[in-house]
Design a protein around this motif. Structure first.
Motif, PDB file in Angstrom:
ATOM      1  N   THR A 128       5.552 -35.968 -18.293  1.00 27.79           N
ATOM      2  CA  THR A 128       6.364 -37.068 -18.792  1.00 27.79           C
ATOM      3  C   THR A 128       7.732 -36.527 -19.217  1.00 27.79           C
ATOM      4  N   ALA A 129       8.648 -37.441 -19.509  1.00 25.13           N
ATOM      5  CA  ALA A 129       9.955 -37.020 -20.012  1.00 25.13           C
ATOM      6  C   ALA A 129       9.786 -36.235 -21.306  1.00 25.13           C
ATOM      7  N   THR A 133      17.808 -27.346 -16.984  1.00 22.38           N
ATOM      8  CA  THR A 133      17.117 -27.946 -15.839  1.00 22.38           C
ATOM      9  C   THR A 133      15.996 -28.866 -16.301  1.00 22.38           C
ATOM     10  N   SER A 134      15.267 -28.468 -17.331  1.00 22.95           N
ATOM     11  CA  SER A 134      14.176 -29.300 -17.854  1.00 22.95           C
ATOM     12  C   SER A 134      14.708 -30.606 -18.437  1.00 22.95           C
ATOM     13  N   PHE A 135      15.829 -30.521 -19.162  1.00 25.66           N
ATOM     14  CA  PHE A 135      16.435 -31.744 -19.690  1.00 25.66           C
ATOM     15  C   PHE A 135      16.868 -32.668 -18.548  1.00 25.66           C
ATOM     16  N   GLN A 155      13.402 -40.512 -16.976  1.00 29.06           N
ATOM     17  CA  GLN A 155      13.808 -41.502 -17.984  1.00 29.06           C
ATOM     18  C   GLN A 155      15.307 -41.322 -18.273  1.00 29.06           C
ATOM     19  N   PRO A 156      16.171 -41.960 -17.492  1.00 32.51           N
ATOM     20  CA  PRO A 156      17.622 -41.755 -17.597  1.00 32.51           C
ATOM     21  C   PRO A 156      18.231 -42.111 -18.947  1.00 32.51           C
ATOM     22  N   ASP A 157      17.555 -42.942 -19.729  1.00 31.50           N
ATOM     23  CA  ASP A 157      18.106 -43.345 -21.020  1.00 31.50           C
ATOM     24  C   ASP A 157      17.408 -42.657 -22.194  1.00 31.50           C
ATOM     25  N   ASN A 158      16.865 -41.472 -21.946  1.00 31.85           N
ATOM     26  CA  ASN A 158      16.221 -40.725 -23.023  1.00 31.85           C
ATOM     27  C   ASN A 158      17.292 -40.005 -23.840  1.00 31.85           C
TER      28      ASN A 158
END
Length: 251
Positions: free
Chosen positions: A22-23, A44-46, A53-56
């Protein structure tokens, strides 16, 4: 519908992201990689978390801060500017999502501050106004934000040391030089040190400020403490070495 699901799964597979991650998993992985001083891997993980989830917000602020650090390490000008541009873009997304979030405002201050350091006189002066704005917003939403105090200290130090060209640009753009002083820089850095005694970069900048303020004994005291600290971030060993050299030159 099925084809869209399969396509999404394929994209995750080829991007190197485990379908089961998951994000939140990836963000936790990034934090662990940061602790291991593997900041390129953490970045890279971020970024992978943002693919899911682009809005995390945590992923956006993490990607922004690490992009700024990555840019600072780059020797190639284009790569450096690309990293700084990424840092600003992530920060802009974060602020759009949460304008009253301290982390979002802090990473914007950092992104703009890094870019300003390599910009021309006019761009540097214009950006410095925004750096101060976002650092102060971060502190408004979290008065105990140590690294935001450091950014504000750096802003005061840089304004106090503006050259003639930058002062002329400030007069042209704003009708005068922004208020900033070495005394304020020292006070900001000391506030950061009190809130986060482990932040090595702050010791180096504080020592430089004390030295310029002709307080040699205080600069030496700060540097002695710095060389005794354990590195936390990837750049810390280099910063510690710089502190050691500065200390040797002053003693």
């Amino acid at each position: 519908m099925l084809s869209k699901v399969l396509l999404a799964a394929a994209l995750l597979l080829f991007s190197g992201i485990s379908y089961s991650q998951t994000a939140e998993d990836l963000i936790e992985q990034a934090h662990q990689q940061e602790k291991q001083m593997k900041e390129s891997a953490a970045l890279t993980s971020f970024k992978d978390a943002l693919k899911i989830q682009p809005d995390n917000l945590a992923a956006l602020t993490g990607a922004s801060e690490l992009s700024a650090r990555e840019g600072y390490r780059q020797k190639d000008k284009e790569e450096r500017n690309r990293s700084y541009s990424d840092a600003k873009a992530y920060a802009e997304q974060a602020i759009k999502l949460a304008p009253e979030n301290a982390d979002a405002n802090y990473v914007m201050a950092v992104a703009m501050g890094r870019a300003a350091m390599v910009a021309g006189a006019k761009e540097k002066v214009a950006a410095s106004k925004e750096v101060k704005k976002y650092a102060e917003l971060a502190l408004k939403f979290n008065p105990k934000y140590a690294r935001a105090w450091h950014v504000l200290g750096k802003w005061n130090y840089e304004v106090a040391n503006m050259n003639a060209l930058e002062r002329a640009a400030a007069k042209m753009l704003f009708g005068g030089i922004p208020e900033g002083s070495l005394d304020s820089a020292i006070a900001n850095y000391e506030r950061c040190r009190k809130l986060d005694p482990s932040f090595l970069l702050n010791y180096l900048e504080l020592a430089k400020a004390y030295k310029e303020h002709e307080e040699q004994d205080k600069a030496i005291e700060v540097l002695r403490k710095a060389v005794s600290l354990r590195p936390v971030f990837q750049d810390d060993p280099g910063i510690k070495a710089e502190c050691k050299k500065m200390l040797e030159d002053m003693e």
